[in-house]
Design a protein around this motif. Structure first.
Motif, PDB file in Angstrom:
ATOM      1  N   LEU A  57     -22.254 -20.680  12.803  1.00  0.00           N
ATOM      2  CA  LEU A  57     -21.189 -19.719  13.077  1.00  0.00           C
ATOM      3  C   LEU A  57     -21.607 -18.756  14.187  1.00  0.00           C
ATOM      4  O   LEU A  57     -20.814 -18.436  15.077  1.00  0.00           O
ATOM      5  N   LEU A  58     -22.861 -18.326  14.131  1.00  0.00           N
ATOM      6  CA  LEU A  58     -23.341 -17.394  15.161  1.00  0.00           C
ATOM      7  C   LEU A  58     -23.377 -18.073  16.529  1.00  0.00           C
ATOM      8  O   LEU A  58     -23.006 -17.483  17.540  1.00  0.00           O
ATOM      9  N   LEU A  59     -23.823 -19.336  16.544  1.00  0.00           N
ATOM     10  CA  LEU A  59     -23.915 -20.045  17.837  1.00  0.00           C
ATOM     11  C   LEU A  59     -22.541 -20.387  18.389  1.00  0.00           C
ATOM     12  O   LEU A  59     -22.399 -20.639  19.584  1.00  0.00           O
ATOM     13  N   SER A  60     -21.529 -20.425  17.516  1.00  0.00           N
ATOM     14  CA  SER A  60     -20.184 -20.750  18.005  1.00  0.00           C
ATOM     15  C   SER A  60     -19.544 -19.541  18.687  1.00  0.00           C
ATOM     16  O   SER A  60     -18.475 -19.660  19.277  1.00  0.00           O
ATOM     17  N   LYS A  61     -20.200 -18.388  18.593  1.00  0.00           N
ATOM     18  CA  LYS A  61     -19.668 -17.187  19.250  1.00  0.00           C
ATOM     19  C   LYS A  61     -20.053 -17.210  20.730  1.00  0.00           C
ATOM     20  O   LYS A  61     -21.080 -17.783  21.093  1.00  0.00           O
ATOM     21  N   PRO A  62     -19.244 -16.569  21.547  1.00  0.00           N
ATOM     22  CA  PRO A  62     -19.527 -16.632  22.996  1.00  0.00           C
ATOM     23  C   PRO A  62     -20.685 -15.735  23.414  1.00  0.00           C
ATOM     24  O   PRO A  62     -20.506 -14.726  24.091  1.00  0.00           O
ATOM     25  N   MET A  63     -21.862 -16.085  22.969  1.00  0.00           N
ATOM     26  CA  MET A  63     -23.051 -15.360  23.434  1.00  0.00           C
ATOM     27  C   MET A  63     -24.213 -16.340  23.541  1.00  0.00           C
ATOM     28  O   MET A  63     -24.243 -17.355  22.827  1.00  0.00           O
TER      29      MET A  63
END
Lengths: 332, 343
Positions: free
Chosen positions: A164-170
C-alpha cells in the motif's frame, strides 16, 4: 510535504503503539522525578547549601558582594562558563581553580583554598550526576529503544502494508528515509525529554548550567541511528527482526567492549590477528568506545583518539547506504 | 502524462522470481504478457491461484520489478513514482494500522497520496458515508470485521480521486448487501470515467460489472475479450420451436439437433431456464450445433420445410465460471499431455 508528514505521523503512531516507548517515557520521568526528590532530601540539600556557602565566601572574599544564593549561583555559573569557553569545552575543575581571581597561589589562603576545593567538589558532584545519567541512558535508552523500534522496520516490510505504501506516489528513497527519520525523531524527543529534565533539575538546584550535558542527546541519537542502521540492513535482507536484534546486540554488547580494549588486546596478537582485529575495529560500530568518548567530552577531558567515533560514523553511513540500496532494489 | 494514452499498457512483460542461496530456483510468474486497458473500462483479471495476477498488478504499481518488457500507466513508465499519482489501490491482504481510527487511517493514507488537508477533511466523511462506514468512523481499525476493513480500504483507495483504481478481491469477506453496494460504487465510478482494474475470484461478480476480461494462466494470457465474447459457446444455439417431426430430425446429421433437456447447473439462455418439456405455447427447446453460419441456415431451412415453426434461435451462452473452468482445465490437460511426451 504532506507525504513526509504522513510518514512521520504513521511512524510516530506505530512507535507509540509499542508500549516500550511509553515505558521509556515513564522510566525517564521516574529518573528525573527521583533525582529531584533526591536533591530535596534534607542531607543533600544541606550539603549543597554548605557548598554554596563556601562558594559564596570565596566570592565575597574576591568581590565582597556575592552573598545571596543567586549571586553564588551566578558566580559558580561564571566559573563554569569561563572554563567552558576555553579549549577544554566543559566544566574543568582545574581551570575553574586557575581562573578564580586570587587563586594564583595555587590554593593558598586558608578558607579561600577550602572554598575553591568545595567549589570544585560542587562541580564534580554535578558532573558526576550528569555522567551517571548520561552513561546509563546511553546504554539503556539505546538498547531498549532498539528493542522497541526494531519490529517497526519488519512491520514496514510486511505484505499488505508495504504494498500500500509503495502504491503511493512517492519514491522508495523517500519512504525509507521518512521511516528512519520518524524513528530518529521519536528517539530525539525521548532523549531531549530525559536529558533536558535531568539538566534542568540539576542546574536549577545546584546552579551550575553545564550545557555540555545536552551534547549527550546528540551522541545518544547518533549512536542509536547507527545501530538502527544494522537493524535496517539485516531486516531488509532477511525480514527477521530476531536476527537483526541478535546481530545488533551482539555488536553492541559483546563485540564493542572488546574493541574498546583495542590497545591491550593488540599487544597479545600476532600480525594476522592484529590485522583481523583492526578490520573488526573499523567494520563494527564501536558502541562502547563512543560511550567512553562521550563521557570524556562531558568531563572536558581531552579526547586523544577519535578513530572509534569516525569509523563508527562511516560505518553508519555505509549501513544506511546498503539498507537503502536493498530497499530500493528489491521486490515486495 | 499523455492525454490519449491507455490507462494501462503492458508489452511483453516478464517476471522471473529467483530464490535459493545461489538464486538457482526460478519461477516464471509472467511470460511476456501484453495488455491494454482503455480509460473508463472496468477490466477483470481472472486466473487460478499462482497464475501471476498479483505479480502483474504489483508490476504495474512498481512493487515488483519486471525482468522483461515494459508497463505504463497513462503513458508513464510504471517504475516511476509519478505514474502512481492518479492511482488508487486496495491490496488483497491489506494490513492497515490497527491502532488508528478509520478516519485517522484515511487521513494518513490520504496524506501519503499527496491529498491536501482541506480536501481530506471534506472527502473523508463523504467517502465513509459512501462505503457505509460513517458510524464506525471513530472506531479503531483493529476492531473491524473483514467486511468493514474492505469497505474502509475501498474508501482509502478512492480518497485521492484516482483515474485508475486497482482492486484486489474487493468483496472478499463482504456480505451480499455489501457486495452489491461495492458493485454499485464500481458502476458509478465507471460512469464518472474512472478505469477499474479488478482482480476477483468471484466470477459472477466480475461477470456483472466488467466490460472486459482477461484470463491469466501460468503467467500467460489465455483468453481476453468482452463477457459476451467469452461466454458465447461457439457454434451452439438454443432453439425454441414447435415439435420437430421425427422424420425431419432423422434427416439431419447426427448431433445437429438435440432436445435441450435439463441444463447443467448454471447454464442459461438469456436468463431463462432451459427444459425439454413443452411450454404453454406448445413449443419445445432444442440445441442446434452448426459449425458455420451457412450450416445453421441450412438446418433452419430443413426445419422450416418440415413444417416446424421457429419462435427463437439464440447463440448459447455459458456462465463466466463455466468458461473459466473450461479454459483452465484445458490448460491443465495440455500441460498433462506435454508432461507425458517428455522423456
Amino acid at each position: 510535504m504532506h507525504k513526509l508528514r504522513g510518514l512521520l505521523y504513521l511512524t510516530f503512531r506505530e512507535l507509540w503503539a509499542k508500549k516500550i516507548i511509553i515505558g521509556l517515557f515513564v522510566v525517564s520521568t521516574v529518573v528525573w522525578v527521583v533525582l529531584m526528590l533526591f536533591m530535596n532530601v534534607e542531607e543533600v540539600e544541606g550539603g549543597i547549601s554548605a557548598l554554596r556557602l563556601f562558594g559564596g565566601e570565596v566570592a565575597t572574599a574576591q568581590g565582597g558582594s556575592a552573598t545571596t544564593p543567586a549571586d553564588t549561583a551566578a558566580f559558580a555559573d561564571s566559573v563554569a562558563a569561563d572554563s567552558v569557553d576555553r579549549d577544554t569545552a566543559t566544566v574543568d575543575p582545574e581551570m575553574a581553580q586557575r581562573d578564580v581571581p586570587g587563586n594564583e597561589g595555587g590554593g593558598q589562603g586558608g578558607d579561600q583554598g577550602g572554598g575553591l576545593s568545595s567549589m570544585t567538589s560542587f562541580m564534580q558532584f554535578t558532573l558526576l550526576a550528569q555522567t551517571v545519567v548520561s552513561q546509563a541512558a546511553y546504554w539503556i535508552v539505546i538498547l531498549l529503544g532498539l528493542f522497541s523500534a526494531a519490529p517497526l522496520f519488519a512491520r514496514l516490510l510486511e505484505t499488505g502494508h508495504i504494498d500500500l505504501l509503495l502504491s503511493k506516489p512517492m519514491s522508495r528513497v523517500r519512504l525509507f528515509s521518512g521511516h528512519v527519520l520518524g524513528v530518529l525523531l521519536m528517539v530525539t524527543v525521548l532523549a531531549a525529554y530525559l536529558f533536558g529534565a535531568v539538566w534542568l533539575v540539576l542546574s536549577l538546584k545546584i546552579g551550575v548550567w553545564n550545557a555540555k550535558f545536552l551534547l549527550s542527546i546528540l551522541i545518544l541519537v547518533g549512536m542509536f541511528a547507527i545501530l538502527y542502521g544494522i537493524i535496517a540492513l539485516v531486516t531488509v535482507w532477511t525480514e527477521s527482526t530476531a536476527l537483526a536484534l541478535i546481530v545488533t546486540y551482539g555488536a553492541a554488547i559483546f563485540v564493542s567492549p572488546f574493541l574498546a580494549a583495542r590497545e591491550s588486546i593488540r599487544r597479545a596478537l600476532n600480525d594476522t590477528g592484529d590485522l583481523a582485529f583492526d578490520a573488526l575495529y573499523y567494520l563494527v560500530p564501536n558502541f562502547a568506545e563512543v560511550g567512553y568518548v562521550a563521557g570524556k567530552l562531558l568531563h572536558g577531558s581531552p579526547v586523544t583518539r577519535w578513530e572509534a567515533v569516525i569509523s563508527t560514523a562511516v560505518v553508519g553511513v555505509l549501513l544506511y547506504l546498503g539498507a537503502g540500496w536493498r530497499f530500493v532494489r528489491r521486490d515486495f | 502524462m499523455p492525454e490519449d494514452a491507455p490507462a494501462v499498457a503492458v508489452r511483453d512483460l516478464a517476471k522471473t522470481y529467483r530464490s535459493g542461496v545461489f538464486k538457482t530456483r526460478t519461477v516464471e510468474a509472467l511470460q511476456g504478457v501484453t495488455l491494454e486497458v482503455e480509460t473508463g473500462e472496468i477490466f477483470g483479471l481472472l486466473g487460478p491461484n499462482g497464475a501471476g495476477k498479483t505479480t502483474l498488478v504489483k508490476s504495474l504499481l512498481g512493487i515488483v520489478y519486471p525482468t522483461g518488457g515494459r508497463a505504463e500507466l497513462f503513458g508513464v513508465p510504471a517504475t516511476r513514482s509519478a505514474a502512481r499519482a492518479p492511482v488508487g489501490y486496495l491490496p488483497e491482504n491489506h494490513r492497515f494500522p490497527e491502532f488508528l481510527t478509520a478516519r485517522k487511517m484515511l487521513d494518513t493514507y490520504g496524506a501519503l497520496s499527496g491529498v491536501a488537508p482541506r480536501e481530506r477533511k471534506a472527502r473523508i466523511p463523504e467517502l465513509l458515508e459512501k462505503v457505509k462506514m460513517a458510524e464506525a468512523a471513530d472506531a479503531r481499525v483493529g476492531t473491524f470485521s473483514k467486511g468493514m476493513l474492505q469497505r474502509t480500504g475501498l474508501a482509502q483507495a478512492l480518497l485521492s480521486r484516482p483515474r485508475l483504481l486497482f482492486l484486489d478481491e474487493p468483496t472478499d469477506g463482504v456480505d451480499p448487501v455489501g457486495r452489491r453496494q461495492i458493485r454499485d460504487i464500481l458502476v458509478e465510478l465507471r460512469a464518472e470515467g474512472t478505469t477499474v482494474f479488478l482482480n476477483s475470484h468471484l466470477l459472477s461478480e466480475v461477470e456483472q460489472v466488467c466490460s472486459r476480461v482477461a484470463i491469466l494462466n501460468e503467467g500467460e494470457f489465455v483468453r481476453e475479450g468482452t463477457i459476451e465474447e467469452l461466454t458465447q459457446s461457439e457454434h451452439v444455439y438454443d432453439l425454441r420451436a414447435t415439435p420437430v417431426p421425427e422424420e425431419t430430425r432423422q434427416a439431419l446429421p447426427e448431433g445437429v439437433l438435440t432436445p435441450a433437456g435439463e441444463p447443467p447447473p448454471g447454464e442459461h439462455t438469456d436468463g431463462e431456464a432451459l427444459g425439454a418439456e413443452a411450454t404453454p405455447a406448445e413449443t419445445r427447446r432444442y440445441r442446434v450445433t452448426a459449425d458455420s453460419r451457412a450450416h445453421l441456415n441450412d438446418v433452419i431451412d430443413r426445419l422450416r420445410r418440415g413444417g416446424v415453426e421457429l419462435e427463437s434461435i439464440t447463440p448459447r451462452r455459458q456462465t463466466l465460471e463455466d468458461y473459466f473452468i473450461d479454459v483452465v482445465s484445458r490448460g491443465e490437460e495440455g500441460r498433462g499431455k506435454e508432461k507425458e511426451v517428455r522423456p
